[in-house]
Design a protein around this motif. Structure first.
Motif, PDB file in Angstrom:
ATOM      1  N   ALA A 193      34.112  39.399  42.298  1.00  0.00           N
ATOM      2  CA  ALA A 193      34.048  37.943  42.308  1.00  0.00           C
ATOM      3  C   ALA A 193      35.081  37.388  41.333  1.00  0.00           C
ATOM      4  CB  ALA A 193      32.650  37.473  41.913  1.00  0.00           C
ATOM      5  N   ASN A 194      35.650  36.265  41.694  1.00  0.00           N
ATOM      6  CA  ASN A 194      36.634  35.589  40.839  1.00  0.00           C
ATOM      7  C   ASN A 194      37.780  36.505  40.436  1.00  0.00           C
ATOM      8  OD1 ASN A 194      34.984  33.248  40.911  1.00  0.00           O
ATOM      9  ND2 ASN A 194      33.745  34.091  39.265  1.00  0.00           N
ATOM     10  N   GLY A 195      38.194  37.387  41.343  1.00  0.00           N
ATOM     11  CA  GLY A 195      39.332  38.255  41.101  1.00  0.00           C
ATOM     12  C   GLY A 195      39.073  39.450  40.216  1.00  0.00           C
ATOM     13  N   ALA A 196      37.815  39.758  39.932  1.00  0.00           N
ATOM     14  CA  ALA A 196      37.505  40.880  39.039  1.00  0.00           C
ATOM     15  C   ALA A 196      36.292  41.648  39.545  1.00  0.00           C
ATOM     16  CB  ALA A 196      37.233  40.373  37.629  1.00  0.00           C
ATOM     17  N   VAL A 197      36.255  42.934  39.196  1.00  0.00           N
ATOM     18  CA  VAL A 197      35.099  43.775  39.496  1.00  0.00           C
ATOM     19  C   VAL A 197      34.124  43.656  38.336  1.00  0.00           C
ATOM     20  CG1 VAL A 197      34.317  46.155  39.826  1.00  0.00           C
ATOM     21  CG2 VAL A 197      36.441  45.380  40.895  1.00  0.00           C
ATOM     22  N   GLU A 198      32.861  43.429  38.659  1.00  0.00           N
ATOM     23  CA  GLU A 198      31.802  43.323  37.656  1.00  0.00           C
ATOM     24  C   GLU A 198      30.697  44.312  38.004  1.00  0.00           C
ATOM     25  OE1 GLU A 198      31.317  41.103  35.045  1.00  0.00           O
ATOM     26  OE2 GLU A 198      33.252  40.103  35.289  1.00  0.00           O
ATOM     27  N   THR A 199      30.133  44.959  37.007  1.00  0.00           N
ATOM     28  CA  THR A 199      28.974  45.813  37.222  1.00  0.00           C
ATOM     29  C   THR A 199      27.731  44.944  37.136  1.00  0.00           C
ATOM     30  OG1 THR A 199      30.083  47.753  36.312  1.00  0.00           O
ATOM     31  CG2 THR A 199      27.670  47.801  36.376  1.00  0.00           C
TER      32      THR A 199
END
Length: 184
Positions: free
Chosen positions: A105-111
């Protein structure tokens, strides 16, 4: 009120509509395209290994195994390798990588969580899930919100803007606009 011809051919298995986008492979040259907001984007010169479509996004694994996402007229490189599993629900992309539950989301990978939850749901770009202790959590735009104040929640229902569950005492609870309401 306008009909747009995307490609010639009659193989409907090569195209998938989402909420407001269409992803498709040209039947004659196997190129991969996305139709978004009235415009055709040439996404990849080769047909993907697989792809999934949602509201405003297309996630796919390229022919050489890279994991990518098309969103807002742009292709994002998520990883050089395919995820273990991935899902597109509404406007959310979720995937597992080495057992971790992640989102892009929003250009980034988040755990989202270190393990894949037994039960999770998506509405819009909000992810609801039960953490390892059975605490009901929401994840949206990089922020986690604890919904239940107790562990051991068994199940829940996610709606646009709200989530409901039954507490351990049998009380029906609804979280809406940041507040928890009870119903006996």
């Amino acid at each position: 009120g306008q009909v747009t011809r995307l490609c010639a051919g009659d193989d409907t298995s090569r195209s998938v509509p989402g909420g407001d986008v269409v992803a498709y492979m040209d039947q004659y040259d196997d190129t991969f395209h996305v139709f978004d907001k009235g415009q055709v984007f040439d996404v990849d010169p080769f047909a993907p290994a697989n792809f999934k479509v949602g509201d405003g996004l297309v996630a796919y694994v390229t022919s050489n195994g890279a994991f990518r996402c098309f969103k807002d007229g742009r292709v994002w490189d998520i990883a050089d390798f395919a995820p273990d599993q991935y899902w597109v629900r509404d406007s959310a992309l979720l995937f597992t990588e080495q057992g971790r539950f992640k989102t892009f989301a929003n250009g980034a990978v988040e755990t989202v969580q270190s393990v894949v939850p037994d039960h999770w749901e998506v509405s819009g770009n909000t992810i609801a899930y039960l953490d390892l202790n059975g605490v009901l959590m929401l994840y949206r735009n990089g922020e986690r919100t604890k919904v239940s104040t107790e562990a051991g929640v068994k199940s829940f229902n996610l709606y646009p803007g709200a989530v409901s569950y039954v507490s351990n005492s049998g009380t029906g609870k609804v979280w809406w606009r940041g507040r928890l309401y009870e119903h006996y």
